[in-house]
Design an enzyme around this catalytic site. Structure first.
Site, mmCIF file in Angstrom:
data_model
loop_
_atom_site.group_PDB
_atom_site.id
_atom_site.type_symbol
_atom_site.label_atom_id
_atom_site.label_comp_id
_atom_site.label_asym_id
_atom_site.label_seq_id
_atom_site.Cartn_x
_atom_site.Cartn_y
_atom_site.Cartn_z
ATOM 1 N N CYS A 223 -2.504 -10.223 -10.643
ATOM 2 C CA CYS A 223 -2.473 -11.093 -9.459
ATOM 3 C C CYS A 223 -3.783 -11.812 -9.180
ATOM 4 O O CYS A 223 -3.849 -13.030 -9.298
ATOM 5 C CB CYS A 223 -2.065 -10.293 -8.237
ATOM 6 S SG CYS A 223 -0.352 -9.793 -8.313
ATOM 7 N N PHE B 16 2.878 -8.794 -0.363
ATOM 8 C CA PHE B 16 1.457 -8.438 -0.458
ATOM 9 C C PHE B 16 1.245 -7.068 -1.085
ATOM 10 O O PHE B 16 0.180 -6.463 -0.923
ATOM 11 C CB PHE B 16 0.818 -8.469 0.935
ATOM 12 C CG PHE B 16 0.993 -9.784 1.642
ATOM 13 C CD1 PHE B 16 0.194 -10.868 1.306
ATOM 14 C CD2 PHE B 16 1.967 -9.953 2.615
ATOM 15 C CE1 PHE B 16 0.354 -12.098 1.942
ATOM 16 C CE2 PHE B 16 2.142 -11.173 3.256
ATOM 17 C CZ PHE B 16 1.330 -12.251 2.921
ATOM 18 N N LEU B 17 2.263 -6.552 -1.782
ATOM 19 C CA LEU B 17 2.141 -5.173 -2.243
ATOM 20 C C LEU B 17 1.057 -4.998 -3.300
ATOM 21 O O LEU B 17 0.787 -5.883 -4.105
ATOM 22 C CB LEU B 17 3.472 -4.620 -2.748
ATOM 23 C CG LEU B 17 4.144 -5.169 -4.004
ATOM 24 C CD1 LEU B 17 3.546 -4.589 -5.272
ATOM 25 C CD2 LEU B 17 5.621 -4.817 -3.944
HETATM 26 C C1 UDX Z 1 -3.550 -7.465 -5.274
HETATM 27 C C2 UDX Z 1 -3.550 -7.568 -3.741
HETATM 28 O O1 UDX Z 1 -4.332 -6.501 -3.194
HETATM 29 C C3 UDX Z 1 -2.117 -7.512 -3.217
HETATM 30 O O2 UDX Z 1 -2.113 -7.672 -1.807
HETATM 31 C C4 UDX Z 1 -1.321 -8.615 -3.878
HETATM 32 O O3 UDX Z 1 0.021 -8.560 -3.457
HETATM 33 C C5 UDX Z 1 -1.389 -8.506 -5.392
HETATM 34 O O4 UDX Z 1 -2.755 -8.496 -5.822
HETATM 35 P P1 UDX Z 1 -3.271 -5.462 -7.014
HETATM 36 O O5 UDX Z 1 -3.317 -6.476 -8.116
HETATM 37 O O6 UDX Z 1 -2.262 -4.370 -7.083
HETATM 38 O O7 UDX Z 1 -3.037 -6.189 -5.609
HETATM 39 O O8 UDX Z 1 -4.709 -4.779 -6.977
HETATM 40 P P2 UDX Z 1 -5.870 -4.526 -5.913
HETATM 41 O O9 UDX Z 1 -5.758 -3.183 -5.337
HETATM 42 O O10 UDX Z 1 -6.014 -5.655 -4.987
HETATM 43 O O11 UDX Z 1 -7.122 -4.508 -6.910
HETATM 44 C C6 UDX Z 1 -7.408 -5.661 -7.706
HETATM 45 C C7 UDX Z 1 -8.587 -5.418 -8.599
HETATM 46 O O12 UDX Z 1 -9.791 -5.404 -7.839
HETATM 47 C C8 UDX Z 1 -8.580 -4.115 -9.391
HETATM 48 O O13 UDX Z 1 -8.980 -4.389 -10.721
HETATM 49 C C9 UDX Z 1 -9.585 -3.247 -8.665
HETATM 50 O O14 UDX Z 1 -10.188 -2.311 -9.530
HETATM 51 C C10 UDX Z 1 -10.596 -4.304 -8.201
HETATM 52 N N1 UDX Z 1 -11.367 -3.901 -7.011
HETATM 53 C C11 UDX Z 1 -10.733 -3.642 -5.836
HETATM 54 C C12 UDX Z 1 -12.745 -3.818 -7.088
HETATM 55 O O15 UDX Z 1 -13.342 -4.065 -8.146
HETATM 56 N N2 UDX Z 1 -13.459 -3.476 -5.973
HETATM 57 C C13 UDX Z 1 -12.850 -3.231 -4.799
HETATM 58 O O16 UDX Z 1 -13.571 -2.929 -3.817
HETATM 59 C C14 UDX Z 1 -11.447 -3.301 -4.716
#
Ligand code: UDX
Length: 441
Positions: free
Chosen positions: A262, A151-152
């Site tokens: 992801c 889940f990282l």
């Molecule tokens: C995600 C999951 O969080 C993680 O648990 C999984 O293992 C892989 O996919 P990640 O892709 O690193 O991780 O990014 P994350 O921090 O989840 O952000 C995803 C996207 O959502 C980013 O583009 C971020 O900018 C956007 N986001 C996040 C928003 O637009 N609003 C938010 O409130 C949070």
């Protein structure tokens, strides 16, 4: 005797997992089909930007516990083999491409020793683990396969791997579970929740979690659309609903939406798999989640048009951010870059800044103009868009930046800048989900 571990696939997930497992005291060997990646990692260098990872990796290589190899046969005497290869979206559809996972299994199956355990960490469509387990046992009957989804988050990869908020293990075998409890003994001692599941549930946990997170983001972006239409302010709305502990205030940051390697591809692959299972109706809503997300990119372009009186041709646009999120150089499905490319296609003269992601962005969009300095990006701009919320952008001095631009219009695509400070310095400041006539400044 301590277990010897192998990690197959050394991208974001595998390189981090290998370094973190070595830091827990295990002997670890990482393998990858990309020889250039192995060469870099062997020198203690990480081929992507991830805070804290390079230091940890270099330290573990120095300790002698962590090695990388181009030769798969080097993993033969390991006790546990983690499959960490990618499962990208297929080129001609929305399903997951399982080529690398299948190839990884085929490469380890014939060479691993009796009694060893293969552990899948990649995100896969439900049913994959059972199929891979059958195949493994067909080739090498005295082995077993379990699933242990990861889940990282990028940007927090080391922290999330060393201190996960839960560990999920999919297996029907007590012996496989006991082996994994040895691997994660330190986390267990620290009280990390441990969830044992069957193989399909463990695969589903990952895509369910990512679907929930994507839904939360698209929910608040839907509210942003309503706030714009009704004269409200989504940032205040998010804060207010977030105080309800059943809702929580995280992942309610409205803006240009989610991207990365992801969330987008995982929700699409989940829909494709549900359809194969005849359960497509259950995930119909994810289609809407995907469209709300993509719509946010159009909404910000509409905001730009509104301020540049429709005609983008020849207009100088400065873009802050190319990575899909801060503290990462990953530009896969980056909303920021997509918006930059669309503005350029519409005739604007676009300059993009990012503290870490320019090299990757340039590979993907060679025709875009990139600037190394924030000042050069702002110079003579007629509009500035804040699209990836790096800390350095929050620390800018609005008064100083105003002296560089031709026209001081700032659009905050992440609702992360201090809007009163920018307005006080004389900027016309707009943000997604905040109507022009919202009274809260
Ligand atoms: C995600 C999951 O969080 C993680 O648990 C999984 O293992 C892989 O996919 P990640 O892709 O690193 O991780 O990014 P994350 O921090 O989840 O952000 C995803 C996207 O959502 C980013 O583009 C971020 O900018 C956007 N986001 C996040 C928003 O637009 N609003 C938010 O409130 C949070």
């Amino acid at each position: 005797m301590s277990l010897k571990l192998s990690v197959i696939g050394t991208g974001y997930l595998g390189a981090t997992h290998a370094a973190c497992m070595a830091s827990l005291g295990f002997e670890v060997i990482g393998v990858d089909v990309d020889p250039a990646k192995i060469d870099l990692l062997s020198q203690g260098k990480v081929p992507f930007y991830e805070p804290d990872l390079e230091d940890l990796l270099a330290e573990q290589i120095k300790s002698g516990r962590l090695k990388f190899s181009k030769n798969i046969s080097d993993i033969a005497d390991c006790d546990v083999h983690f499959i960490c290869v990618g499962t990208p979206q297929v080129k001609n559809g929305i399903a997951a491409d399982l080529t690398y996972v299948n190839a990884a299994l085929e490469s380890v199956a014939p060479i691993i020793k009796a009694g060893s355990l293969v552990v899948g960490k990649s995100t896969v469509p439900v049913g994959t683990a059972a199929r891979l387990r059958d195949r493994l046992i067909e080739v090498n009957p005295k082995t077993d396969l379990a699933w242990n989804p990861e889940f990282l988050r990028e940007g927090f990869a080391v922290e999330d791997t060393l201190r996960p908020n839960r560990l999920v293990v999919g297996t029907n075998s007590d012996q496989a579970e006991a082996t994994l409890k040895k691997v994660y003994a330190q986390n267990l001692a620290e009280g990390t929740p441990w969830v044992r599941a069957d193989l399909p549930t463990s695969e589903l946990v990952k895509v369910a979690a990512n679907s929930f997170l994507a839904t939360k983001i698209s929910f608040i972006n839907a509210m942003a659309e309503i706030c714009e239409a009704a004269g409200g302010d989504v940032t205040v709305l998010a804060k207010a609903i977030g105080y309800d502990p059943r809702i929580g205030n995280r992942f309610l940051q409205a803006g240009i939406g989610f991207g990365g390697g992801c969330l987008p591809k995982d929700i699409r692959a989940f829909m494709a798999r549900a359809e194969e299972l005849g359960a497509q109706q259950a995930l119909e809503f994810l289609k809407e989640i995907d469209s709300i997300n993509l719509r946010a990119r159009q909404r910000i372009i509409e905001l730009v048009r509104k301020d540049l009186v429709d005609d983008l041709n020849g207009k100088k646009v400065a873009i802050l951010g190319a990575a899909f999120k801060p503290d990462s150089d990953d530009v896969r499905d980056s909303p920021a870059l997509d918006i930059a490319a669309q503005l350029q296609a519409a005739g604007a003269i676009v300059t993009v800044h990012d503290p870490k992601a320019i090299a990757n962005a340039q590979k993907r969009f060679p025709a875009l103009k990139f600037a190394d300095s924030i000042d050069d990006t702002f110079k003579d701009a007629e509009i500035v868009l804040h699209l990836t919320e790096w800390k350095i952008y929050r620390e800018l001095d609005p008064a100083k930046m105003k002296s560089l631009v031709k026209s001081s219009i700032m659009i905050d695509g992440r609702n992360a800048l201090d809007r009163s400070a920018w307005r006080a310095a004389g900027w016309k400041f707009r943000a997604l989900g905040v109507s022009d006539n919202s009274q809260i400044k």
